[in-house]
Motif scaffolding. Structure first.
Motif, PDB file in Angstrom:
ATOM      1  N   ILE A 267      20.292  58.546  48.916  1.00 36.77           N
ATOM      2  CA  ILE A 267      19.550  57.872  47.849  1.00 36.77           C
ATOM      3  C   ILE A 267      20.477  57.543  46.675  1.00 36.77           C
ATOM      4  CG2 ILE A 267      17.595  58.027  46.279  1.00 36.77           C
ATOM      5  CD1 ILE A 267      16.850  57.861  49.203  1.00 36.77           C
ATOM      6  N   GLY A 268      21.418  58.454  46.396  1.00 36.96           N
ATOM      7  CA  GLY A 268      22.366  58.202  45.310  1.00 36.96           C
ATOM      8  C   GLY A 268      23.227  56.982  45.562  1.00 36.96           C
ATOM      9  N   LEU A 269      23.657  56.796  46.797  1.00 39.23           N
ATOM     10  CA  LEU A 269      24.464  55.619  47.138  1.00 39.23           C
ATOM     11  C   LEU A 269      23.653  54.333  47.027  1.00 39.23           C
ATOM     12  CD1 LEU A 269      26.380  57.116  50.186  1.00 39.23           C
ATOM     13  CD2 LEU A 269      27.422  56.305  48.053  1.00 39.23           C
ATOM     14  N   ILE A 270      22.385  54.384  47.454  1.00 37.71           N
ATOM     15  CA  ILE A 270      21.527  53.206  47.321  1.00 37.71           C
ATOM     16  C   ILE A 270      21.359  52.844  45.848  1.00 37.71           C
ATOM     17  CG2 ILE A 270      19.164  52.362  47.614  1.00 37.71           C
ATOM     18  CD1 ILE A 270      19.049  53.887  50.250  1.00 37.71           C
ATOM     19  N   PHE A 271      21.115  53.855  45.025  1.00 38.22           N
ATOM     20  CA  PHE A 271      20.951  53.576  43.600  1.00 38.22           C
ATOM     21  C   PHE A 271      22.293  53.316  42.914  1.00 38.22           C
ATOM     22  CE2 PHE A 271      16.704  55.279  44.263  1.00 38.22           C
ATOM     23  CZ  PHE A 271      15.966  54.391  43.487  1.00 38.22           C
ATOM     24  N   GLY A 272      23.398  53.576  43.621  1.00 35.07           N
ATOM     25  CA  GLY A 272      24.692  53.132  43.119  1.00 35.07           C
ATOM     26  C   GLY A 272      24.756  51.610  43.034  1.00 35.07           C
ATOM     27  N   LEU A 273      24.125  50.926  44.003  1.00 31.52           N
ATOM     28  CA  LEU A 273      24.037  49.460  43.942  1.00 31.52           C
ATOM     29  C   LEU A 273      23.190  49.019  42.754  1.00 31.52           C
ATOM     30  CD1 LEU A 273      23.462  48.767  47.750  1.00 31.52           C
ATOM     31  CD2 LEU A 273      25.559  48.336  46.458  1.00 31.52           C
TER      32      LEU A 273
END
Length: 297
Positions: A12-18
């Motif tokens: 989820i953190g990587l997705i919200f990195g975008l």
């Protein structure tokens, strides 16, 4: 906290990195307070989920979702540049309109993707059974590609013109930069990244929901603030890395807080935890400045 929860937080953190990269463009580079992301995030998820559920290729569906987000961002910029509506109000108007648009796109409050192919299932090797590990690894690659493309773009003439537009629009116009076009382009790129995140989120979580975008702007800003606190730098290459790390750390803090039995927090305390984390991230730079001032005196 279990290993499964750690991998989930990383995913989820990587997705919200975008999302954080998109917020960085609007808030930090263009100085444009954009709340459209609360609508473009579920817009990306809605477009991808509807198309995939109708048998469209997941990669084409994800690309269409990005285009839809870019168009939404351009409309927000157009309201500000052409119709002279205040930037914050223009984004609020677009965010409000997108709620109804997303319902129209989905036709119902949610669209499940239980047995449908997604970009994750298609790219996952046949012998790889641990999908909860593969998804974060694939997302790492996607986020790295997005970061490198942004770093390259902002080193080009157009990218430098966009940065100049946000820093000093008068000087940029004096140098022949079409500041209105730069705002439209920047808002399009920003919301395309957010919509991409929404599309990947829907495919990762097994469906799109009309409420999935609530608080997206807060999460994006939290990632930017946390990232800038742990890795302060004026160089854009480091700034893009900082916001990605900020998004990942933010999700780890959330997962740790909600999974720590001694704290006693539950899922309904998510917004409270978010507010506390953002407050801490905002206070840390002030404390650092006070310490420096005390040392100098």
């Amino acid at each position: 906290m279990s290993l499964y929860s750690l991998w989930g937080a990383l995913e989820i953190g990587l997705i919200f990195g975008l999302v954080a990269l998109g917020v960085l463009i609007s808030f930090r580079i263009l100085r444009f307070p954009d709340l459209t992301v609360d609508g473009s995030f579920p817009l990306g998820g809605a477009c991808a989920a509807v198309l995939i559920s109708q048998g469209v290729d997941p990669f084409i569906s994800t690309f269409v979702a990005m285009c839809a987000g870019a168009f939404a961002g351009m409309i927000t910029g157009w309201l500000n540049v052409r119709l002279k509506i205040m930037d914050l109000l223009a984004s609020i108007l677009m965010m409000t309109a997108l709620y109804s648009i997303n319902l129209r796109v989905m036709g119902r409050p949610n669209v499940p993707l239980i047995n449908d192919d997604t970009v994750f299932t298609i790219l996952q090797p046949s012998g790889w059974s641990d999908d909860y590990i593969f998804r974060p690894l694939l997302l790492v690659l996607i986020v790295i590609i997005a970061k490198l493309l942004l770093d390259w773009f902002f080193s080009t003439q157009k990218g430098l013109g966009m940065r100049a537009t946000g820093s000093n629009p008068r000087m940029a116009r004096a140098q022949g930069v079409a500041t209105g076009g730069m705002i439209l382009l920047g808002m399009a790129i920003s919301n395309a990244l957010v919509a991409l995140a929404g599309a990947l989120f829907a495919q990762s979580q097994g469906g799109a929901d009309i409420s999935m975008g609530i608080g997206t702007i807060v999460i994006g800003l939290a990632a930017v603030i946390v990232g800038e606190s742990i890795l302060p730098s004026r160089r854009l290459v480091w700034a893009t890395l900082a916001v990605i790390l900020g998004a990942i750390l933010y999700r780890f803090f959330i997962a740790l807080a909600l999974n720590a039995d001694f704290i006693g927090l539950q899922a309904q305390d998510l917004n409270l935890v978010t507010a506390v984390l953002v407050t801490i991230a905002l206070v840390i730079p002030l404390l650092k400045k006070r310490k420096k001032a005390i040392r100098k005196s």
